[in-house]
Design an enzyme around this catalytic site. Structure first.
Site, mmCIF file in Angstrom:
data_model
loop_
_atom_site.group_PDB
_atom_site.id
_atom_site.type_symbol
_atom_site.label_atom_id
_atom_site.label_comp_id
_atom_site.label_asym_id
_atom_site.label_seq_id
_atom_site.Cartn_x
_atom_site.Cartn_y
_atom_site.Cartn_z
ATOM 1 N N HIS A 67 -36.167 -3.298 -15.185
ATOM 2 C CA HIS A 67 -37.374 -3.323 -16.027
ATOM 3 C C HIS A 67 -38.622 -3.077 -15.181
ATOM 4 O O HIS A 67 -39.477 -2.246 -15.520
ATOM 5 C CB HIS A 67 -37.455 -4.691 -16.729
ATOM 6 C CG HIS A 67 -38.667 -4.889 -17.575
ATOM 7 N ND1 HIS A 67 -38.629 -4.904 -18.954
ATOM 8 C CD2 HIS A 67 -39.977 -5.092 -17.247
ATOM 9 C CE1 HIS A 67 -39.840 -5.106 -19.432
ATOM 10 N NE2 HIS A 67 -40.677 -5.226 -18.407
ATOM 11 N N GLU A 68 -38.716 -3.802 -14.058
ATOM 12 C CA GLU A 68 -39.877 -3.657 -13.181
ATOM 13 C C GLU A 68 -39.882 -2.307 -12.465
ATOM 14 O O GLU A 68 -40.942 -1.738 -12.201
ATOM 15 C CB GLU A 68 -39.922 -4.798 -12.167
ATOM 16 C CG GLU A 68 -40.097 -6.174 -12.786
ATOM 17 C CD GLU A 68 -41.344 -6.287 -13.635
ATOM 18 O OE1 GLU A 68 -42.355 -5.613 -13.328
ATOM 19 O OE2 GLU A 68 -41.317 -7.043 -14.624
#
Length: 373
Positions: A67-68
């Site tokens: 996600h990051e």
């Protein structure tokens, strides 16, 4: 000295870190999932429940990392440097050197994370369907990962800064109004509103008897409120520094040390009496050849300090970052933060005209804020 973060690797020059607080949530998640699997599937052995929980937890945090990375890779593509990704108790955060310059860039960077989580949720759901009937622990793990990634995506889209939804909101307001300041004010207000709403939800859970859930929601609310307030203070600082330049922040007295001086003499005759951690190396400001700091000296054995010259351990001038006298104050701060610098020379026409030290810079900024408050 104990470190609060552990570097686990690098990806495209992005440092991947795990904060010590991550160990807490990982242990709690592992214990909770193991007990839950053991209770829900009594025919599983303890080893099966624990192993399934361990693999699932690791894949969950890998999903947070992905996600990051979604944010980070889009940010880099849009010209925004990313120094590190840190996993911690509340998830993860991509440490960007600066905010995007355009609303479109802000939107693309913000929405990238939830898109990755939605994609992971769909992928795990499909894999769960394809593997149904093969091996129950595998299907259970995949279904859990599909659900949790969907929840991560939906939670992050809540329009409250610093959640991704708050950044999307900031981008939309910025795009519609063309006013970055108004967009920031809207995003920070939304962040506070969401945080206060979560505090209310936490109190409701506590009153209802859900002690663990209430305390956990309260911690999340506290974290969001603190992040929002910190970002608000940072933007206020940048606004107040708008008219300041490097020449206003620089010291006219430039610390110099002769290239041929030994490390021992430099430390005892220059560093200790002055309290300075770094010096430019040269016989005068017109002939500066590099910079030396205490960290350079620490790389040399104490027994060799008397026989090793400063020139042998310095960073050459061609490798040093520097700023012009007209550089904006926030650009100087950005350069210091982006490269982890504690000092930076001010140069004009190839000649050093000033010296900016991080500690003095922060004190100067604090004084300016006090005066203009």
């Amino acid at each position: 000295m104990f470190k609060s973060v552990l570097v686990i690797g690098r990806f495209r020059d992005i440092r991947l870190e795990v904060h010590i607080s991550w160990l807490i949530i990982f242990a709690l998640l592992l214990m909770t999932m193991s007990a839950g699997f053991r209770h829900q599937y009594p025919d599983w052995t303890t080893a099966t429940a624990v192993l399934t929980a361990l693999v699932t937890a690791l894949l969950f945090f890998s999903s947070i990392l992905a996600h990051e990375l979604g944010h980070s890779l889009v940010a880099i593509r849009r010209g925004v440097p990313v120094t590190a990704i840190t996993l911690f108790i509340f998830g993860g955060v991509a440490q960007m050197a600066r905010d995007p310059d355009k609303a479109n860039d802000e939107f693309s960077i913000a929405i990238a994370g939830p898109i990755v989580s939605f994609a992971l949720a769909a992928t795990f759901a499909v894999l769960a369907m394809l593997t149904a009937g093969w091996y129950q622990p595998l299907t259970v793990a995949l279904n859990w990962l599909a659900t949790i990634n969907l929840l991560v995506a939906l939670f992050n889209l809540i329009p409250g800064f610093p959640l991704d939804g708050g950044r999307v909101l900031r981008a939309l307001v910025w795009k519609v109004t063309g006013d970055a300041k108004k967009a920031n004010e809207t995003a920070f207000a939304s962040g506070k509103l969401v945080a206060y709403g979560l505090f209310g939800l936490a109190i409701w859970n506590l009153v209802a008897g859900n002690l663990v859930g209430g305390l956990w929601i309260m911690l999340i609310a506290w974290f969001l409120l603190n992040m929002t307030q910190a970002q608000g203070r940072m933007h206020m600082l940048r606004e107040r520094l708008a008219g300041m330049r490097a020449r206003d922040l620089a010291e006219a007295e430039i610390p110099l040390v002769d290239p041929q001086r030994s490390i021992e003499a430099w430390l005892h005759q220059d560093v200790l009496p002055s309290g300075r951690r770094a010096f430019l190396v040269g016989t005068n400001v017109a002939e500066v050849v590099g910079l030396v700091s205490l960290s350079d000296a620490r790389h040399v054995e104490h027994s060799r300090w008397a026989s090793t010259q400063v020139a042998d351990i310095m960073t050459p001038m061609k490798k040093l970052h520097h700023v012009s006298p007209g550089a904006k104050a926030d650009e100087v701060l950005q350069l210091l933060n982006e490269h982890g610098l504690n000092q930076i020379p001010v140069m004009q026409d190839g000649r050093v005209s000033g010296w900016i030290d991080r500690q003095r810079l922060l004190r100067t900024i604090e004084i300016h804020l006090e005066v203009n408050r």
